[in-house]
Design an enzyme around this catalytic site. Sequence first.
Site, PDB file in Angstrom:
ATOM      1  N   ASP A  11      -2.249  -3.330  -3.133  1.00 24.26           N
ATOM      2  CA  ASP A  11      -1.092  -3.506  -2.260  1.00 24.26           C
ATOM      3  C   ASP A  11      -0.983  -4.975  -1.852  1.00 24.26           C
ATOM      4  O   ASP A  11      -1.974  -5.690  -1.853  1.00 24.26           O
ATOM      5  CB  ASP A  11      -1.252  -2.653  -0.991  1.00 24.26           C
ATOM      6  N   TYR A  54     -13.712  -0.373  -2.382  1.00 28.31           N
ATOM      7  CA  TYR A  54     -12.798  -0.905  -1.367  1.00 28.31           C
ATOM      8  C   TYR A  54     -13.512  -1.073  -0.023  1.00 28.31           C
ATOM      9  O   TYR A  54     -14.453  -0.346   0.283  1.00 28.31           O
ATOM     10  CB  TYR A  54     -11.642   0.077  -1.124  1.00 28.31           C
ATOM     11  N   TYR A 111      -4.974   6.381  -4.106  1.00 26.50           N
ATOM     12  CA  TYR A 111      -4.266   5.683  -3.026  1.00 26.50           C
ATOM     13  C   TYR A 111      -5.183   5.701  -1.812  1.00 26.50           C
ATOM     14  O   TYR A 111      -5.342   6.726  -1.151  1.00 26.50           O
ATOM     15  CB  TYR A 111      -2.953   6.386  -2.716  1.00 26.50           C
TER      16      TYR A 111
END
Length: 440
Positions: free
Chosen positions: A261, A325, A397
Amino acid sequence: MPAVYSVNGPRRVIMEKVKEILLEHSLCDRCLGRLFASYGLGLSNALRGRALKTALAMQIHKEIMEGNTEEIEHLRKIAENGGRVFDELARRYVGYVTHKKCEICNGHLDSLLGKLALRAYNELSKYEGKSFLVGVKKGSQIALKERRIAELYGLTSWESVAREVKREVGKRLQSLTDMNPDFRYPDLIIVIDLDLRKVFVEPTPLHLLGSYVKLGRFITQMLWIGKKGRNYSFSVEESVRKILPLFKGEDLLFHASGREDADARMLGDGRPLILEVKRPVKRSVKFSKIEEKASSPPWVLLKIDKVVKPEYVRRIKSDVKRKIYRAIVISYDGFDEEDIYKIKESFSNRVISQKTPRRVLRRRKDIVRFRKVYEVDGMLLHKNIAEFIIHCDGGLYVKELIHGDEGRTTPSFAEMLNKALEVAFLDVLKHEEFEVASTS
Ligand SMILES: [Zn+2]
């Protein structure tokens, strides 16, 4: 097999065909030689054609000497169609004859090959490259005419003019340059138009495999400008596009292995990408120079590893890689150690079901996909702030994994804790290695 093969043998058949053809058609040495290209090794078509004509002249001479007067009339026609080889013989038996031009190439092919090679050389020297491939535009007048004669005489042993031109021009270019032919991955493709007598050179795209690190936030991967203008003022693509002048290329395509993103940083070793330079004039640019030009410190850093073959573009885009992440998560209800423990426990090797997130629904189809979370580590930073390190499949996601997207992603951290969660910051820490073999 026709009986004539077994009775008289192919040698006889060749000479009969040559005679039959030259009685009706005027052909230069090269165009005649090409019609019998499968026979004889180490001969050029010009030499082959000349040899066939010489042998035919000897055969006719023998027949005439043996009293076969019919051959004198044949000699007149053949001398007109076959050119100089028959001159001496014709002068003795039928007098002076005028030569007709080659029906297939008009007598130009021999000199045309030299001219085409020179034009190709001139065009090639405008570009940098190590290898080339010669192609000939289909459907030329010469090709049509030679096919007509080959079919008329049922020849199966002929070579097309396109093949001869490719080989002859290729050979000459090899001696004029230090380049080599490459049939699979040429740097430069030469296209010859025989009708227009023109040569075009097309440099093939150059593919550079590397990776980018995005240290800044609110930077998109691709340059994207909507109807209302742009939402973000900078993109990774804009940063790397600056390399184009180094190659004097026409365009640059950016192929990345997925994307983060705009508000997420891409850290660690970076995200693999392939930069495809279209129509490069220059190919040998130092990687360090490319990296310097493509990077925009302190926001975007580019690293180039190697030159790769074009098929890696598909691979880099299709591979689903594992990712790591880091998320900084806010809960206005507050966190406690128990919450952190619960998340760690619940999201070990867990399959997550995700409906397409609401934030991308306008652009993507509404589907359900399944991705795995392998491991989550967590830490309480503040009574309302926690940090999570998430190991998961590429394509998950992550924001939705945390806040749940109103139940469209399940299970989620929010669902598990029964609290509203907000993702403050997201970073990609690691993108699994993309391994390829180098072309050189
Ligand atoms: Zn010819």
